[in-house]
Design an enzyme around this catalytic site. Structure first.
Site, mmCIF file in Angstrom:
data_model
loop_
_atom_site.group_PDB
_atom_site.id
_atom_site.type_symbol
_atom_site.label_atom_id
_atom_site.label_comp_id
_atom_site.label_asym_id
_atom_site.label_seq_id
_atom_site.Cartn_x
_atom_site.Cartn_y
_atom_site.Cartn_z
ATOM 1 N N ASP A 93 21.129 0.947 -14.568
ATOM 2 C CA ASP A 93 19.726 0.688 -14.912
ATOM 3 C C ASP A 93 19.667 -0.221 -16.143
ATOM 4 O O ASP A 93 20.687 -0.515 -16.755
ATOM 5 C CB ASP A 93 18.964 1.998 -15.178
ATOM 6 C CG ASP A 93 19.730 2.926 -16.100
ATOM 7 O OD1 ASP A 93 20.374 2.422 -17.042
ATOM 8 O OD2 ASP A 93 19.679 4.156 -15.898
ATOM 9 N N ASP A 95 17.567 -0.881 -19.802
ATOM 10 C CA ASP A 95 16.610 -0.401 -20.798
ATOM 11 C C ASP A 95 16.138 -1.599 -21.605
ATOM 12 O O ASP A 95 16.919 -2.512 -21.883
ATOM 13 C CB ASP A 95 17.265 0.614 -21.741
ATOM 14 C CG ASP A 95 17.773 1.837 -20.990
ATOM 15 O OD1 ASP A 95 17.138 2.200 -19.979
ATOM 16 O OD2 ASP A 95 18.798 2.409 -21.386
ATOM 17 N N ASP A 173 24.566 4.130 -31.001
ATOM 18 C CA ASP A 173 25.815 4.855 -31.234
ATOM 19 C C ASP A 173 27.029 3.941 -31.415
ATOM 20 O O ASP A 173 27.607 3.887 -32.493
ATOM 21 C CB ASP A 173 26.047 5.937 -30.153
ATOM 22 C CG ASP A 173 25.812 5.464 -28.734
ATOM 23 O OD1 ASP A 173 25.619 4.252 -28.513
ATOM 24 O OD2 ASP A 173 25.838 6.309 -27.818
HETATM 25 P P1 ATP Z 1 25.003 4.502 -19.055
HETATM 26 O O1 ATP Z 1 25.595 3.372 -18.321
HETATM 27 O O2 ATP Z 1 25.785 5.738 -18.942
HETATM 28 O O3 ATP Z 1 23.525 4.698 -18.819
HETATM 29 P P2 ATP Z 1 24.086 3.650 -21.636
HETATM 30 O O4 ATP Z 1 24.820 2.978 -22.747
HETATM 31 O O5 ATP Z 1 22.969 2.882 -20.998
HETATM 32 O O6 ATP Z 1 25.171 4.089 -20.581
HETATM 33 P P3 ATP Z 1 22.150 5.680 -22.162
HETATM 34 O O7 ATP Z 1 22.378 7.127 -22.344
HETATM 35 O O8 ATP Z 1 21.382 5.204 -20.985
HETATM 36 O O9 ATP Z 1 23.579 5.010 -22.197
HETATM 37 O O10 ATP Z 1 21.478 5.146 -23.487
HETATM 38 C C1 ATP Z 1 20.988 3.830 -23.638
HETATM 39 C C2 ATP Z 1 21.315 3.301 -25.018
HETATM 40 O O11 ATP Z 1 20.650 4.092 -26.008
HETATM 41 C C3 ATP Z 1 22.782 3.373 -25.402
HETATM 42 O O12 ATP Z 1 23.497 2.264 -24.939
HETATM 43 C C4 ATP Z 1 22.712 3.433 -26.917
HETATM 44 O O13 ATP Z 1 22.485 2.154 -27.436
HETATM 45 C C5 ATP Z 1 21.465 4.259 -27.164
HETATM 46 N N1 ATP Z 1 21.772 5.695 -27.289
HETATM 47 C C6 ATP Z 1 21.747 6.608 -26.298
HETATM 48 N N2 ATP Z 1 22.081 7.825 -26.748
HETATM 49 C C7 ATP Z 1 22.305 7.685 -28.071
HETATM 50 C C8 ATP Z 1 22.660 8.589 -29.099
HETATM 51 N N3 ATP Z 1 22.872 9.872 -28.842
HETATM 52 N N4 ATP Z 1 22.789 8.087 -30.344
HETATM 53 C C9 ATP Z 1 22.563 6.787 -30.601
HETATM 54 N N5 ATP Z 1 22.241 5.892 -29.672
HETATM 55 C C10 ATP Z 1 22.111 6.325 -28.427
HETATM 56 MG MG MG Z 2 21.623 3.636 -19.466
#
Ligand code: ATP
Ligand code: MG
Length: 475
Positions: A93, A95, A173
């Site tokens: 997805d 964001d 993060d």
């Molecule tokens: P995935 O492919 O698993 O969705 P993702 O990196 O998109 O990986 P998400 O959980 O969808 O992870 O979160 C989107 C973004 O939000 C992350 O890439 C990070 O920048 C930020 N983020 C998410 N969770 C946290 C957290 N606990 N602390 C700080 N930043 C976070």
């Molecule tokens: Mg994500």
């Protein structure tokens, strides 16, 4: 694709740092005692120097960015979408991050909803896709305490202070998760060294790792999750505090833990994730009752086999359910507890029920298990004592049970792990393949004395007592 990415990143790295597109902002963070490194340097990677093309981005995400930009706001794709595109993968997805507040953004999308308390996020629906739109987060200053709250453990409870792209980047993060791509100029903005870490294949925490883990202990699990998923290393300073801070996972709400565990173990990289969680001493804080059994080789093998099975099924687009995985992870502890109760004279069936109840309750204090999974999980366990009893109509009835297939797969796993001898699984395999007459004959031929499903668990070795869950129980 991946090689071309590396070469484009290398090309970009070797460029003089004074080019127009690479501006040294040198911003000093204000009012942010939480960050050890107070300087960030903005690097803008121009469109020809990175591998992202708007063709790889979903139409919905492009629409959201366009609408925000047309209304005069900034809009970037950020996080996993950018990271996975740079690595040549297919993001699940996208964001979007913006300087519009959730309320301002909401005006632009019909039917959009603001969700979340800890972080307020807008869900913009474009066609069938929902795009998460987050407002740039800011640093916490004295006057804004009501918008950001911390617990006694340093955990962030609310975090709704808004800021700009730079403050947003340093609150994310890992550096590889803090890259921003915009269709306004088609550039990637990097404040934290994420491009270089993608090239070096490193998961590196932004800021002081221990402080950031204390703010949100789930980040410990995320470090491992991304390392396993991307096949990256965890940078040494990012890995160092894990072992010591692992007990902080106790402060995470069980429902959030359950969600995180699904992402950790049911995304196709479960085996490697388990090894890393084990290595960094996080596993005992997720599945303490499983961890306590892992010096038993059969328990370790069952755990690995269940995870390998899950990974393979995901790779083959087969259905996977947390009920099966949880059933496997908790089984060795249930086995041991059942044996303990039987040694005290409790008959096997109530002993199994009591053991299952005790171990499930204990797990529930760490991770929630929604009823839609805990009920089938129990059925899988229950059926382990019914599968050996095949006389009369029993085998036919068992096969009609909605949980038969899972219970049969589970039996095969137990045999493969060495917990019980092989034989019963093969009987059931043949029974399913046989025609009606064949099945009737098989039931008639069920040997009175085997094949046995007899446990060879530690407590049982040396023939101290017969395990009443053995495969010859025809009663
Ligand atoms: P995935 O492919 O698993 O969705 P993702 O990196 O998109 O990986 P998400 O959980 O969808 O992870 O979160 C989107 C973004 O939000 C992350 O890439 C990070 O920048 C930020 N983020 C998410 N969770 C946290 C957290 N606990 N602390 C700080 N930043 C976070
Ligand atoms: Mg994500």
């Amino acid at each position: 694709m991946f090689n071309s990415l590396i070469s484009t990143i290398k090309r970009w790295h070797s460029k003089p740092k004074t080019s127009d597109a690479q501006e040294l902002a040198g911003n000093v963070a204000k009012n942010s005692p939480k960050r050890s490194s107070s300087k960030t340097r903005r690097v803008v990677v121009p469109r020809n120097d990175h591998a992202i093309s708007r063709r790889d981005i979903s139409r919905a995400a492009l629409t959201v960015m366009k609408r925000l930009q047309e209304a005069g706001f900034q809009a970037y794709i950020v996080g996993g979408g950018v990271r996975d595109l740079l690595l040549g993968g297919h993001p699940k997805d996208f964001d979007v991050a913006t300087d519009a507040t959730p309320e301002q953004a909401k005006q632009l999308f019909r039917g959009a909803r603001i969700v979340g308390r800890r972080f307020r996020i807008l869900h913009a629906r474009i066609g069938r896709e929902v795009i998460e739109v987050t407002t740039f987060r800011g640093h916490h200053s004295d006057g804004e305490e009501h918008e950001a709250q911390q617990s006694e453990h340093g955990m962030l409870l609310r975090d709704n202070v808004y800021g700009d792209l730079e403050s947003d980047a340093v609150r994310r993060d890992f550096t590889v998760n803090a890259l921003y791509y915009t269709t306004d100029g088609f550039e990637v903005h990097d404040y934290t060294g994420g491009m270089s870490d993608i090239e070096q294949r490193l998961i590196r925490m932004i800021g002081d790792p221990a402080t950031r883990y204390k703010e949100d202990p789930v980040r410990m699990l995320r470090a491992v999750r991304f390392a396993a998923k991307l096949d990256f290393d965890i940078e040494p300073n990012t890995a160092a505090p894990l072992k010591e801070l692992a007990p902080l996972l106790r402060n995470v709400a069980p429902a959030r833990m359950f969600d995180e565990i699904l992402k950790l173990l049911m995304s196709g990289h479960g085996v490697r994730t388990f090894e890393l969680l084990h290595q960094h001493k996080l596993w005992p804080h997720l599945f303490p009752d499983n961890a306590a059994q892992l010096d038993n080789p059969e328990a370790l093998e069952l755990t690995r086999l269940a995870l390998r099975n899950t990974d393979l099924r995901i790779r083959n687009d087969q259905r996977v359910t947390p009920a099966f995985l949880y059933a496997a992870l908790l089984w060795p502890a249930i086995n041991a507890e059942q044996q303990f109760l039987m040694d005290k004279g409790i008959p096997p069936v109530p002993a199994l029920a009591q053991a299952a109840q005790k171990i499930t309750n204990s797990q529930l204090t760490h991770t929630a298990i929604p009823k839609r999974f805990s009920i089938p999980m129990r059925e899988i366990w229950d059926m382990q004592s019914r599968l050996p009893r095949r006389g009369g109509e029993r085998a036919f009835r068992l096969m009609e049970h909605p949980r038969f297939r899972a219970a049969y797969d589970f039996l095969l796993l137990r045999e493969e792990s060495g917990e019980i001898p092989k034989g019963l699984g093969q009987w059931w395999t043949e029974f399913q393949q046989a025609d009606e007459d064949g099945r009737t004959q098989m039931v008639r031929d069920v040997p009175r004395n085997g094949p046995k499903g007899k446990s060879r668990g530690r407590r049982n070795r040396g023939g101290r007592r017969r395990n009443p869950r053995s495969g010859n129980d025809e009663s």
